[in-house]
Design a protein around this motif. Structure first.
Motif, short mmCIF file in Angstrom:
data_model
loop_
_atom_site.label_atom_id
_atom_site.label_comp_id
_atom_site.label_asym_id
_atom_site.label_seq_id
_atom_site.Cartn_x
_atom_site.Cartn_y
_atom_site.Cartn_z
N ARG A 5 0.83 -1.21 0.00
CA ARG A 5 0.00 0.00 0.00
C ARG A 5 0.86 1.25 0.00
O ARG A 5 0.53 2.25 -0.64
N ALA A 8 2.01 1.83 -3.46
CA ALA A 8 0.89 2.31 -4.26
C ALA A 8 0.56 3.78 -3.93
O ALA A 8 0.27 4.58 -4.83
N THR A 9 0.64 4.13 -2.65
CA THR A 9 0.38 5.52 -2.23
C THR A 9 1.43 6.45 -2.80
O THR A 9 1.12 7.55 -3.30
N GLU A 27 -9.04 5.25 -3.83
CA GLU A 27 -8.20 4.61 -4.86
C GLU A 27 -7.71 3.24 -4.40
O GLU A 27 -7.69 2.28 -5.18
N LEU A 28 -7.31 3.14 -3.13
CA LEU A 28 -6.74 1.89 -2.62
C LEU A 28 -7.76 1.02 -1.91
O LEU A 28 -7.41 -0.06 -1.41
N ALA A 35 -5.61 5.23 5.26
CA ALA A 35 -4.93 6.05 4.26
C ALA A 35 -4.07 7.12 4.93
O ALA A 35 -2.93 7.36 4.53
#
Length: 343
Positions: A5, A8-9, A27-28, A35
């Motif tokens: 994650r 991805a962030t 988005e995730l 988040a």
């Protein structure tokens, strides 16, 4: 996984420039609390991320900072370091791995470091020198730079010589390295351990149109396999000789049913009847060659020549009484004979 994650962030920040906690969460597909915690984790890990409150605010990379990491997951990073991280890697590869390690987000570094140290490749056989030889690095660079090489080569069946070749690729097969190169006679393979010199000429390689290393190697290997199985012998052996025969002959051995006397009949392939006879002679009376007659005649000649060197009948001793099976026989027994039939 949290590390995935975080990557991805980070990529989301890089792509959009500025994001809100809600955008990251959507988005995730995580909660806004998760988040926010991930964004704060990036800051703690040393990634230049900062937040700006108020209308139009959000999270951004300081100064538009970017990462070269393009979507790797922690498992992918681990697999990459696992495959490329042995201590035997070239200096260039080690330098590349160090740079990649610096680009990996801090939460993923322990996994990458563990993977890099998980495997060690020892290129030296117990009874042979390193499979690549001293000129491997020069040939690697010549392949990558597309440069012809003046190659010194110790041929197994004729005097050493030199020739100019067009390096096209390197192949590792069963611990031995081979150069695939273009020559005046077409594509050829050269075992790197037999290369005596390698001098780059500065001239560009002429690469065949549509050349594919994997396809070329399959074709070349098929030719070698055909030469290695050009002859077949039929024989029978004591049961306790079978493990040695399997180690000596590998897939070229085919065993049948046990006979009434307990011996096992088998067939074996090799480059010639003479080579097979010489290989099987090392097992003494534990193996009896049945066909073809040429193989039996070759064993008779071999026996006579050994008797002439080591003495008459009164001095003969049984070979296998001094060399118990499973103690001295290894797969390397076949190397000196088989080596003469490689490129």
């Amino acid at each position: 996984m949290k590390a995935d994650r975080l990557v991805a962030t980070l990529l989301l920040l890089q792509a959009r420039g500025r994001v809100t906690v809600r955008e990251v969460a959507e988005e995730l597909e995580v909660s806004e609390r998760t988040a926010r915690r991930d964004l704060e984790a990036l800051t703690t890990a040393g990634v230049p991320v900062y937040s700006q409150r108020g209308r139009g605010g959000g999270w951004s990379l300081v100064g538009g900072a970017r990462t070269d990491l393009t979507g790797f997951t922690s498992r992918e990073i681990g697999a990459l370091f696992l495959a490329a991280g042995p201590l035997s890697a070239s200096p260039e590869l080690r330098a590349a791995l160090r740079k990649l390690m610096r680009a990996v987000p801090a939460p993923m570094r322990p996994h990458a470091e563990a993977a890099a140290k998980a495997i060690l490749i020892d290129g030296v056989d117990w009874s042979r020198t390193a499979g690549g030889g001293p000129h491997q690095h020069t040939l690697e660079r010549a392949v990558l730079d597309g440069e012809q090489v003046r190659l010194g080569y110790a041929h197994p069946d004729r005097a050493p010589g030199e020739r100019t070749v067009h390096p096209l690729g390197l192949v590792s097969k069963a611990g031995r390295w081979y150069l695939v190169a273009g020559t005046e006679e077409g594509l050829r393979t050269f075992r790197l351990s037999r290369v005596t010199s390698a001098t780059r000429t500065g001239e560009p390689v002429r690469r065949p149109e549509g050349f594919d290393l994997a396809a070329a190697w399959r074709e070349l290997a098929a030719e070698v396999e055909q030469r290695l199985t050009a002859a077949t012998v039929r024989a029978r052996a004591d049961r306790d000789a079978l493990p040695v025969l399997r180690q000596l002959l590998g897939g070229r051995l085919r065993t049948g049913e046990a006979q009434l006397d307990g011996r096992v009949e088998f067939t074996a392939d090799g480059p010639s009847v003479e080579v097979l006879a010489a290989q099987l002679a090392g097992l003494g009376s534990r193996v009896e060659v049945l066909d073809p007659p040429e193989a039996r005649e070759s064993l008779v000649r071999l026996g006579r020549s050994l008797t002439a060197v080591y003495g008459g009948r009164e001095e003969e001793t049984r070979l296998d009484s001094h060399f118990p099976l499973g103690t001295y026989y290894t797969e390397d027994v076949s190397v000196p004979v088989m080596a003469a039939h490689h490129g």
